[in-house]
Each structure stands twice: as C-alpha cells, then as structure tokens.
Enzyme design. Structure first.
Site, PDB file in Angstrom:
ATOM      1  N   LYS A 296       4.959  -9.968   9.153  1.00 43.55           N
ATOM      2  CA  LYS A 296       4.476  -8.521  10.289  1.00 43.55           C
ATOM      3  C   LYS A 296       2.831  -9.075  10.690  1.00 43.55           C
ATOM      4  CE  LYS A 296       3.816  -4.324  11.868  1.00 43.55           C
ATOM      5  NZ  LYS A 296       2.518  -4.365  11.860  1.00 43.55           N
TER       6      LYS A 296
ATOM      7  N   HIS B  82       9.337  -3.539   3.098  1.00 46.21           N
ATOM      8  CA  HIS B  82       9.544  -3.370   2.254  1.00 46.21           C
ATOM      9  C   HIS B  82       9.812  -4.257   1.085  1.00 46.21           C
ATOM     10  CE1 HIS B  82       5.700  -1.107   3.366  1.00 46.21           C
ATOM     11  NE2 HIS B  82       4.690  -2.188   3.066  1.00 46.21           N
TER      12      HIS B  82
ATOM     13  N   GLN C 298      -2.593 -11.703   8.005  1.00 46.41           N
ATOM     14  CA  GLN C 298      -3.295 -11.551   6.581  1.00 46.41           C
ATOM     15  C   GLN C 298      -2.491 -12.845   5.583  1.00 46.41           C
ATOM     16  OE1 GLN C 298      -2.727  -7.508   4.617  1.00 46.41           O
ATOM     17  NE2 GLN C 298      -0.411  -8.180   4.248  1.00 46.41           N
TER      18      GLN C 298
ATOM     19  N   VAL D   1      11.061  -7.443   9.849  1.00 50.50           N
ATOM     20  CA  VAL D   1      12.080  -6.546   9.713  1.00 50.50           C
ATOM     21  C   VAL D   1      11.722  -5.252  11.026  1.00 50.50           C
ATOM     22  CG1 VAL D   1      13.434  -4.682   8.889  1.00 50.50           C
ATOM     23  CG2 VAL D   1      12.456  -6.541   7.417  1.00 50.50           C
TER      24      VAL D   1
ATOM     25  N   MET E 223       0.968  -1.452   0.197  1.00 55.65           N
ATOM     26  CA  MET E 223      -0.379  -0.124  -0.147  1.00 55.65           C
ATOM     27  C   MET E 223       0.720   1.688  -0.137  1.00 55.65           C
ATOM     28  SD  MET E 223      -3.676  -0.916   1.849  1.00 55.65           S
ATOM     29  CE  MET E 223      -2.738  -1.134   3.736  1.00 55.65           C
TER      30      MET E 223
ATOM     31  N   LEU F 204       9.104  -2.686  11.791  1.00 50.11           N
ATOM     32  CA  LEU F 204       8.327  -1.347  10.734  1.00 50.11           C
ATOM     33  C   LEU F 204       7.591  -0.928  10.418  1.00 50.11           C
ATOM     34  CD1 LEU F 204      11.547  -1.725   9.125  1.00 50.11           C
ATOM     35  CD2 LEU F 204      11.278  -0.704  10.992  1.00 50.11           C
ATOM     36  N   SER F 205       6.723  -0.135   9.761  1.00 50.72           N
ATOM     37  CA  SER F 205       5.444   0.331   9.949  1.00 50.72           C
ATOM     38  C   SER F 205       4.799   1.332   8.551  1.00 50.72           C
ATOM     39  CB  SER F 205       4.612  -0.093  10.918  1.00 50.72           C
ATOM     40  OG  SER F 205       2.473  -0.204  10.456  1.00 50.72           O
TER      41      SER F 205
HETATM   42  P1  AMP Z   1       1.243  -3.167   3.334  1.00 49.36           P
HETATM   43  O1  AMP Z   1       2.083  -1.522   2.375  1.00 49.36           O
HETATM   44  O2  AMP Z   1       1.607  -2.403   4.862  1.00 49.36           O
HETATM   45  O3  AMP Z   1       0.053  -3.107   3.224  1.00 49.36           O
HETATM   46  O4  AMP Z   1       2.574  -4.034   3.706  1.00 49.36           O
HETATM   47  C1  AMP Z   1       2.736  -4.617   2.185  1.00 49.36           C
HETATM   48  C2  AMP Z   1       3.523  -6.517   2.554  1.00 49.36           C
HETATM   49  O5  AMP Z   1       4.756  -5.953   3.669  1.00 49.36           O
HETATM   50  C3  AMP Z   1       3.005  -7.204   4.151  1.00 49.36           C
HETATM   51  O6  AMP Z   1       2.655  -8.572   3.240  1.00 49.36           O
HETATM   52  C4  AMP Z   1       3.610  -6.950   4.417  1.00 49.36           C
HETATM   53  O7  AMP Z   1       3.151  -8.016   5.487  1.00 49.36           O
HETATM   54  C5  AMP Z   1       4.391  -6.129   4.513  1.00 49.36           C
HETATM   55  N1  AMP Z   1       5.592  -5.515   5.615  1.00 49.36           N
HETATM   56  C6  AMP Z   1       4.834  -4.528   5.982  1.00 49.36           C
HETATM   57  N2  AMP Z   1       6.201  -4.686   6.818  1.00 49.36           N
HETATM   58  C7  AMP Z   1       6.936  -5.101   7.170  1.00 49.36           C
HETATM   59  C8  AMP Z   1       7.460  -5.521   8.127  1.00 49.36           C
HETATM   60  N3  AMP Z   1       8.515  -4.675   8.792  1.00 49.36           N
HETATM   61  N4  AMP Z   1       8.168  -6.657   7.757  1.00 49.36           N
HETATM   62  C9  AMP Z   1       8.148  -7.103   7.047  1.00 49.36           C
HETATM   63  N5  AMP Z   1       7.212  -7.595   6.063  1.00 49.36           N
HETATM   64  C10 AMP Z   1       6.403  -6.751   6.680  1.00 49.36           C
END
Ligand code: AMP
Length: 286
Positions: free
Chosen positions: A151, A38, A155, A183, A31, A191-192
């Site tokens: 993370k 990512h 899902q 990560v 997203m 990380l988020s």
């Molecule tokens: P998002 O943009 O939040 O929808 O995340 C996209 C993808 O990146 C999803 O599969 C998440 O699980 C993964 N993701 C987000 N944060 C992390 C993290 N800290 N470590 C590993 N994968 C992540």
C-alpha cells in the site's frame, strides 16, 4: 502476548523470547489504529517466523504537518486485541521520548533521492522520518524478516534502500524485507488507518479511487498512456478528490515508465476534503 513500553522491558522480553523460541523473528512496524491490512502483515509474518514482534508508534518525525499528527487515529486497546488474535508474541508501544531519547543523534541516511520524488516531494522530510524510525526500531529489535505493505509502495523502496545501507555499514546482515500485497475492502478501497477519519459519504467518494483503477484497467489497451492518465484524473476530480499526482513508474522502482517496461505501477495521491489518501496499482496496458 508481552506488551513493552521501555527499552529495558523490550530487551528483557526479546532475550527471553529468543531463549525459548530461537533467533528467527519478524518485526512488523505500525502506527496503530490497526485494520485487516495490518492483520495481513501479522498473518504472513506468523506463518514463517519463530516469533513476531509488532510495534505501535505514531512517529512524529514522519509527519510534515502538525495537524495531521494531532488527529492521527489512536486506539491502543483495540490494537492489542487484534495483535493478540493474530498470534503476535511481543508488542513494543513506546512514547516518542523512549524511541528518540534526549541526546540521541539520528544517523545521516543517504536515501539516494528515493525520498525526494512523489510522496517525498509533497511531504518534505517524510521519508527521512520513516527511514530514521525504521532504522532505530531495527537497532532495538534485531530480526530476520521485516514486513511492510505494498500500500505504501514508495516507503517499501525507501526501506529497501535503508536495509542496503545497514548491510554496507555491517550493522546487520538481515533482515529481509517482505512486501505484503494491499488489502482492500469489497469495493476495492485500500484499507487505511486514515479511513477512520472519513464520514460515510466521504468513504463512498474515496471508493472513487478504486472505481478509477477499474476504469483504467478497462481502457488500458485502447488509450494512449497520457490519455489514460488524463481521463483518470478527470474521473477522480468528478468523484470529489483533489488530486496531487497520478504517475506511471516501472514496477519495483520510481523510474518513469515507458513502453516495453512491462505493466506499469500507477501511483496516486489526493485529498478527500481534509484527509490525504494514497494508493497504487499495477496496470496491464498496451
Ligand atoms: P501504518 O500503520 O499506516 O504505518 O502501516 C503499517 C504497515 O502496514 C505499513 O507497512 C503499511 O504499508 C501496511 N499497511 C497499511 N495498510 C495496508 C493495507 N491496506 N494492505 C497492506 N498493508 C497495509
């Protein structure tokens, strides 16, 4: 790196990429507001696929609160740079109207109740929205491997279920789901993208989740599981978090954990002021 925004541009780019690189490709859905979590997905995908496609799409269907959707961080320019640095071949960054055009009907997906527990209970409709968009993206970008982060533990389970449904409906034999470990920063904070919404003092409090994992690991052998959860919730509250749930499940499932099941996976969700955070960790307890 090719950047596409419409289905026509995407199809053309995929066809030319497959012609030059072959059929074995990877899809990494995101997203946006990308970070090194990512980045890890891109890196792992890059290692074992002929081509890597990433999507940047803030999926309105998976937001159960309009205010959360409105303030979700967006920074496409920086995202493209990060994707380029990681050797991504193709980016699909569509508008909602392109992904869900007028007249398009979402197929009914039976997620076997995986969408109703924990995250699903606190965010009604969230996982139906996730499954719907991943299903649609897989129709648009057929691939050999799909990369997602641990993370978002629940899902991953929902998407595994979706892939089984697709196989059963013979939409596609693949792809295989590759789950990439979480990560974290130097202090253990996962990380988020939502961390971008936190001020420095809030970030410090968010690290209370990592401190609580450490505390649980240190006391896992000495305390009964119930006491461990209770102690952890007290700590999280003292760190300034408003807890939604902290639960042990059998690793790789949403089944309640019981002794003899091996190391449980602890799932946590809580609020830091107006920002909702989730995390999970494997815990070795007696
Ligand atoms: P998002 O943009 O939040 O929808 O995340 C996209 C993808 O990146 C999803 O599969 C998440 O699980 C993964 N993701 C987000 N944060 C992390 C993290 N800290 N470590 C590993 N994968 C992540």
């Amino acid at each position: 790196m090719l950047v596409t925004r419409t289905v026509e541009e995407l199809s053309e780019a995929l066809a030319s990429m497959e012609l030059s690189l072959g059929n074995d490709g990877a899809l990494v859905p995101t997203m946006g507001a990308l970070h090194e979590g990512h980045g890890a997905l891109m890196r792992v995908a890059r290692q074992s696929n002929a081509w890597v496609a990433a999507t940047i799409f803030v999926n309105p269907l998976q937001f159960n609160r309009p205010d959360d959707l409105a303030r979700y961080p967006r920074r496409e320019g920086e995202d493209f740079l990060l994707l380029q640095e990681h050797g991504v071949d193709l980016v699909f960054a569509p508008s909602p109207e392109v992904v869900f055009p007028l007249g398009w009907v979402a197929p009914e997906l039976d997620l076997d109740g995986l969408d109703l527990l924990w995250e699903g209970a606190f965010r009604p409709g969230h996982f139906k929205g996730v499954a719907t968009v991943v299903n649609r993206l897989l129709d648009l970008i057929p691939c050999a491997n799909l990369y997602m982060g641990q993370k978002d533990y629940q899902q991953c389970l929902v998407v595994e279920r979706l892939l089984c449904l697709r196989k059963a409906m013979l939409v596609q034999l693949g792809p295989a789901l590759v789950k990439v470990p979480t990560v974290r920063d130097g202090d253990g904070l996962a990380l988020s993208s939502r961390n971008l919404l936190l001020a420095p003092d809030q970030l410090e409090r968010a690290k209370g989740i990592a401190r609580t994992w450490s505390w649980m690991k240190a006391h896992g052998q000495g305390l009964q599981p119930e006491a461990l959860v209770e102690g952890a919730l007290e700590r999280l509250t003292a760190e300034g978090l408003r807890n939604e749930y902290l639960v042990f499940v059998r690793d790789g499932s949403l089944e309640p954990w019981k002794r003899g099941d091996g190391a449980p996976r602890a799932l946590y969700a809580g609020w830091l002021d107006e920002v909702r955070l989730i995390d999970n960790e494997s815990l070795a307890i007696a």
